[in-house]
Design a protein around this motif. Sequence first.
Motif, PDB file in Angstrom:
ATOM      1  N   LEU A 310      -0.710  -3.914  -0.818  1.00 48.21           N
ATOM      2  CA  LEU A 310      -0.168  -4.573  -2.279  1.00 48.21           C
ATOM      3  C   LEU A 310       0.978  -5.396  -1.629  1.00 48.21           C
ATOM      4  CD1 LEU A 310      -0.608  -1.820  -4.762  1.00 48.21           C
ATOM      5  CD2 LEU A 310      -2.077  -3.863  -4.438  1.00 48.21           C
ATOM      6  N   ARG A 312       4.595  -7.780  -2.694  1.00 51.65           N
ATOM      7  CA  ARG A 312       5.642  -8.150  -3.628  1.00 51.65           C
ATOM      8  C   ARG A 312       6.361  -9.470  -3.116  1.00 51.65           C
ATOM      9  NH1 ARG A 312       8.652  -2.976  -6.172  1.00 51.65           N
ATOM     10  NH2 ARG A 312       8.725  -4.374  -7.768  1.00 51.65           N
ATOM     11  N   THR A 331       0.046  -9.610  -6.835  1.00 43.72           N
ATOM     12  CA  THR A 331       0.001  -8.633  -5.760  1.00 43.72           C
ATOM     13  C   THR A 331      -0.392  -9.160  -4.443  1.00 43.72           C
ATOM     14  OG1 THR A 331      -2.138  -8.091  -6.281  1.00 43.72           O
ATOM     15  CG2 THR A 331      -0.664  -6.831  -7.451  1.00 43.72           C
ATOM     16  N   GLU A 332      -0.397 -10.519  -4.470  1.00 42.90           N
ATOM     17  CA  GLU A 332      -0.715 -11.312  -3.102  1.00 42.90           C
ATOM     18  C   GLU A 332      -0.252 -12.733  -3.139  1.00 42.90           C
ATOM     19  OE1 GLU A 332      -2.635 -11.970   0.536  1.00 42.90           O
ATOM     20  OE2 GLU A 332      -2.606 -10.055  -0.843  1.00 42.90           O
ATOM     21  N   SER A 349      -3.589 -11.715  -8.577  1.00 43.52           N
ATOM     22  CA  SER A 349      -3.520 -10.230  -8.700  1.00 43.52           C
ATOM     23  C   SER A 349      -4.899  -9.767  -9.012  1.00 43.52           C
ATOM     24  CB  SER A 349      -2.499 -10.258 -10.039  1.00 43.52           C
ATOM     25  OG  SER A 349      -3.318 -10.557 -11.135  1.00 43.52           O
ATOM     26  N   THR A 434      -6.419  -7.603  -3.022  1.00 39.27           N
ATOM     27  CA  THR A 434      -6.490  -7.301  -4.458  1.00 39.27           C
ATOM     28  C   THR A 434      -6.586  -8.488  -5.341  1.00 39.27           C
ATOM     29  OG1 THR A 434      -4.081  -6.880  -4.853  1.00 39.27           O
ATOM     30  CG2 THR A 434      -5.196  -5.067  -4.200  1.00 39.27           C
TER      31      THR A 434
END
Length: 657
Positions: A310, A312, A331-332, A349, A434
């Motif tokens: 994940l 940030r 998340t990417e 995300s 993700t």
Amino acid sequence: MNQKRVAPYGSWKSPITSDLIVRGTVGLGQVALDGADVYWGELRPSEGGRVCIVRQTPDGERSDIIPKGFNARTRVHEYGGGAYTVADGTVYFSNFADQRLYRVKPGAQPQPLTPAIDLRYADANFDRTRRRLIAVREDHTEAGREAVNTIVALEIDAEAVESGAQEASVANGGRVLVSGNDFYSSPRVSPDGRRLAWLTWNHPNMPWDGCELWVGEFDEEGNLARKRLVAGGADESIFQPEWSPSGVLYFVSDRSGWWNLYRWNEEGESIEALCEMEAEFGKPQWVFGLSTYAFSSADRLICTYGERGLWRLASLDLTSGSLEPIDIPYTEFNSVKVKGERAVFGAGSPTERLANVELNLKTHELKILRRSSDLEVDAAYLSIAEPVEFPTEGGLTAHAIFYRPRNPDSVAPEGERPPLLVMCHGGPTSAATTTLHLEIQYWTTRGIAVLDVNYGGSTGYGRAYRQRLDGTWGIVDIDDCVNGARYLAERGEIDGARCAITGGSAGGYTTLGALTFRDFFKAGASHYGVSDLAALVRDTHKFESRYLDRLIGPYPEREDLYTERSPIHFTEQLSCPVIFFQGLEDKVVPPNQAEMMVDALRAKGLPVAYVAFEGEQHGFRRAENIKRALDGELYFYSRVFGFELADEVEPVPIENL
């Protein structure tokens, strides 16, 4: 409340059709900032897979910078990336058809800057002091010789270009500044124009295995002098060198075992760690132009980092070393660019497809500049990515992302467990993410579970995890895919008797290896996958020509290992159906890789299907072919596993069924 339809897994009626997925969907690439304008690359399946460069002005007006007939894509390293740069409203780009560099201003026609000979360019950086481009050049002009990579300066004579004397100043394709090594990337000119930083590496390394960061000083003639090694080596991977606004050199290194941020203290000839963490601030340099951080000032940079799959976004104070995560719902991240208090990047995300996003760094206000698709899907249909860890060989732990079947309109008969589709990412030095992929939801909304495996060798989990594949490709990746599926079956999450495996490129090799060397999966789909490792080594392009030295062993010295791990030599061990999808112009994995395997399965009498696409290379870019591959794979599994489809899809011919 609507009553749910009872239907077997695989037979659920889904609103996410292949037509819906390809309709209006674009691939979003490299972001650039120039003045107040934002630029990005836009791969358009509806236009035959061409990449257009798009500009958006502060008032939201969006326009195509290159007209139809031009395609901003470079073939350096075959995978490309870094196909354009922007300076003062002028775009310089590599055109796919002829691989020449072009110059274009908004509203004007592109004009070629380099000669019509077999030279390719990527990762250009504008040298403002000397009004020229500095780029990586790949020379294919001499037949029978390995391509020669260098860093060159292109003395762009604006008046000559305007007058039509297009090649007056670059007739030889550029002045060589750096040469002698096998590969180069990331040439970056310092803000004062005095120095150039770049990365370089040699066979058999890939850039994520080990590379070097160098700096040179320009002399009065614009050539490089006083070249010196700053960091890196055969066992240290450097990523994304950048000069700060004050002229300090920063970069990412995995010297600690993780890709972390560092800066070079030039006066003290020392390297300073900025923020040591068991996290990844870098990514594998498969393509040029990757960017995980950028400066908002001389004292602050905006960066992305990944932990356990994940990612940030964060602000790093370069004086105190304080890292402050920025709370936004993604998340990417990719292609991070910053100017003052304005950051622009690609982001996604588990509930949002990739989009180009602008963030106000003061207010944290977000603005969507461009979505990869304007398609709105009811959140009730979305299967949310679940990172999972599972035990694998040697007492180790491996990683994957699990997606459960989900459809608010359908339910399976009591006691039935869903079939599972295991996905293997390409590379193999890469990673599953993700971010919401409708191609995954295509399966889950029909009642098919998906496990997207980050097998040993994947990035995002540190250098040691990445190196699990050294010498063991075709073993560790297969074991992790089997063990991930088995883990879910033992937990009762899926039907262990109805597991299929699919992958493209290196993921196609893992797929074919799992079907050949393990007796677990009951069907599979290979998308431009490798079946003969020795043939791959003999036929592939320069960038990857020695890649397998580390993953398998040196060739031909360890030809025995290449034979042992090549599915083509063990087709007698295959006992389940396989479908193949292949681009007929693929230079990375040539069509004969698939065709040899198809012939072997055909001869053995196993169910087999082969879908070939004219005009496609490594990966499918045309809308009709993306649709055909998705529907064709679903149709194949429906016939193999015996479930009825809720909607008709175009059948694929299956031999020996």
